[in-house]
Design a protein around this motif. Sequence first.
Motif, PDB file in Angstrom:
ATOM      1  N   SER A 162      24.329  78.100   0.670  1.00  8.74           N
ATOM      2  CA  SER A 162      23.281  77.525  -1.398  1.00  8.74           C
ATOM      3  C   SER A 162      24.278  75.738  -1.375  1.00  8.74           C
ATOM      4  CB  SER A 162      24.734  78.152  -2.520  1.00  8.74           C
ATOM      5  OG  SER A 162      23.793  79.436  -2.592  1.00  8.74           O
ATOM      6  N   LYS A 163      23.696  75.352  -1.776  1.00  7.57           N
ATOM      7  CA  LYS A 163      23.475  74.103  -2.231  1.00  7.57           C
ATOM      8  C   LYS A 163      23.534  73.197  -3.768  1.00  7.57           C
ATOM      9  CE  LYS A 163      24.505  72.634   2.695  1.00  7.57           C
ATOM     10  NZ  LYS A 163      25.672  70.963   2.601  1.00  7.57           N
ATOM     11  N   SER A 164      24.458  71.792  -4.133  1.00 10.29           N
ATOM     12  CA  SER A 164      23.848  72.126  -5.088  1.00 10.29           C
ATOM     13  C   SER A 164      23.820  70.666  -4.739  1.00 10.29           C
ATOM     14  CB  SER A 164      25.227  71.885  -6.218  1.00 10.29           C
ATOM     15  OG  SER A 164      25.710  73.342  -6.304  1.00 10.29           O
ATOM     16  N   GLY A 165      23.494  69.640  -5.830  1.00 12.63           N
ATOM     17  CA  GLY A 165      22.698  68.227  -5.712  1.00 12.63           C
ATOM     18  C   GLY A 165      21.388  67.693  -6.779  1.00 12.63           C
ATOM     19  N   TYR A 166      21.243  66.778  -6.592  1.00 10.46           N
ATOM     20  CA  TYR A 166      20.083  65.994  -7.675  1.00 10.46           C
ATOM     21  C   TYR A 166      18.381  65.639  -6.482  1.00 10.46           C
ATOM     22  CZ  TYR A 166      21.553  61.740  -5.621  1.00 10.46           C
ATOM     23  OH  TYR A 166      21.821  60.656  -4.484  1.00 10.46           O
ATOM     24  N   LEU A 167      17.832  65.936  -7.621  1.00  9.18           N
ATOM     25  CA  LEU A 167      16.674  65.160  -7.693  1.00  9.18           C
ATOM     26  C   LEU A 167      15.987  63.810  -8.191  1.00  9.18           C
ATOM     27  CD1 LEU A 167      14.567  68.575  -8.049  1.00  9.18           C
ATOM     28  CD2 LEU A 167      15.092  67.707  -5.765  1.00  9.18           C
ATOM     29  N   LEU A 168      15.824  62.701  -7.391  1.00 13.25           N
ATOM     30  CA  LEU A 168      15.603  61.762  -7.923  1.00 13.25           C
ATOM     31  C   LEU A 168      14.029  60.846  -8.211  1.00 13.25           C
ATOM     32  CD1 LEU A 168      16.644  59.682  -9.055  1.00 13.25           C
ATOM     33  CD2 LEU A 168      17.195  57.893  -6.544  1.00 13.25           C
ATOM     34  N   PHE A 169      13.733  60.517  -9.231  1.00  9.23           N
ATOM     35  CA  PHE A 169      12.735  60.252  -9.783  1.00  9.23           C
ATOM     36  C   PHE A 169      12.834  58.737 -10.246  1.00  9.23           C
ATOM     37  CE2 PHE A 169      12.635  65.302  -9.778  1.00  9.23           C
ATOM     38  CZ  PHE A 169      11.153  65.332  -9.095  1.00  9.23           C
ATOM     39  N   GLU A 170      11.676  58.085 -10.891  1.00 10.49           N
ATOM     40  CA  GLU A 170      11.733  56.655 -11.675  1.00 10.49           C
ATOM     41  C   GLU A 170      10.384  56.955 -12.315  1.00 10.49           C
ATOM     42  OE1 GLU A 170      11.868  51.924 -11.313  1.00 10.49           O
ATOM     43  OE2 GLU A 170      12.726  53.143  -9.454  1.00 10.49           O
TER      44      GLU A 170
END
Length: 203
Positions: A162-170
């Motif tokens: 399992s991983k925790s992180g982020y997705l990035l949009f502009e």
Amino acid sequence: MMYHNKGEKSYEKVCFVLAACAVVSAALVGCGSSSSTESTGSAATSTAAVSSDAEAESKQNVNVEMQTFKDWEIQPKSIRFETAFQEGNTPKKAKDGNTFVIIDTDIKNLDSKVGLFLSDASSLEYIEAAIVYDGSYTYTDISGLTGFDNNLSGMPVQPLESKSGYLLFEVPNEVAASDKSLTLKINFKSEFEEESSIEFPLR
């Protein structure tokens, strides 16, 4: 019997007064320095608290169920809107009139081999992430394959890890400021089978 003239007594009094003044002055300077240090420390603590509060206020929890999609468990946890942030050692700043949308997400690799979450779009099969505003306007993940500093785009994940992180949009500021719908859409694209997707309502 010894006698002291008045001049000697006056001189002794002056010396005593000057010495007393010097002691009092030193004590006051010490107090002032301590107060200044305490004040500076309080100001630093206050600034850090304000910064932490601002970050907390920018983060909005999203109440969505975990979904299984292909070989992944995916669950968005929160969403943030920021005009600038630090990605690893690289400061990122949104273009004028734009805002970053950062979606903190948990993932788990259900496959029996190492997988790349949001793999290269040049592959014959791949998963991509996008957000859809007001049901009509689509913005794709802008990270590229980094896989560092908790950026989930291109993140290698071991089997059952399992991983925790982020997705990035502009997006334009209008998207961030609006109360219209915003949806995270995970798409599977393939040369061999029908495309499919899942959606998570963020607001």
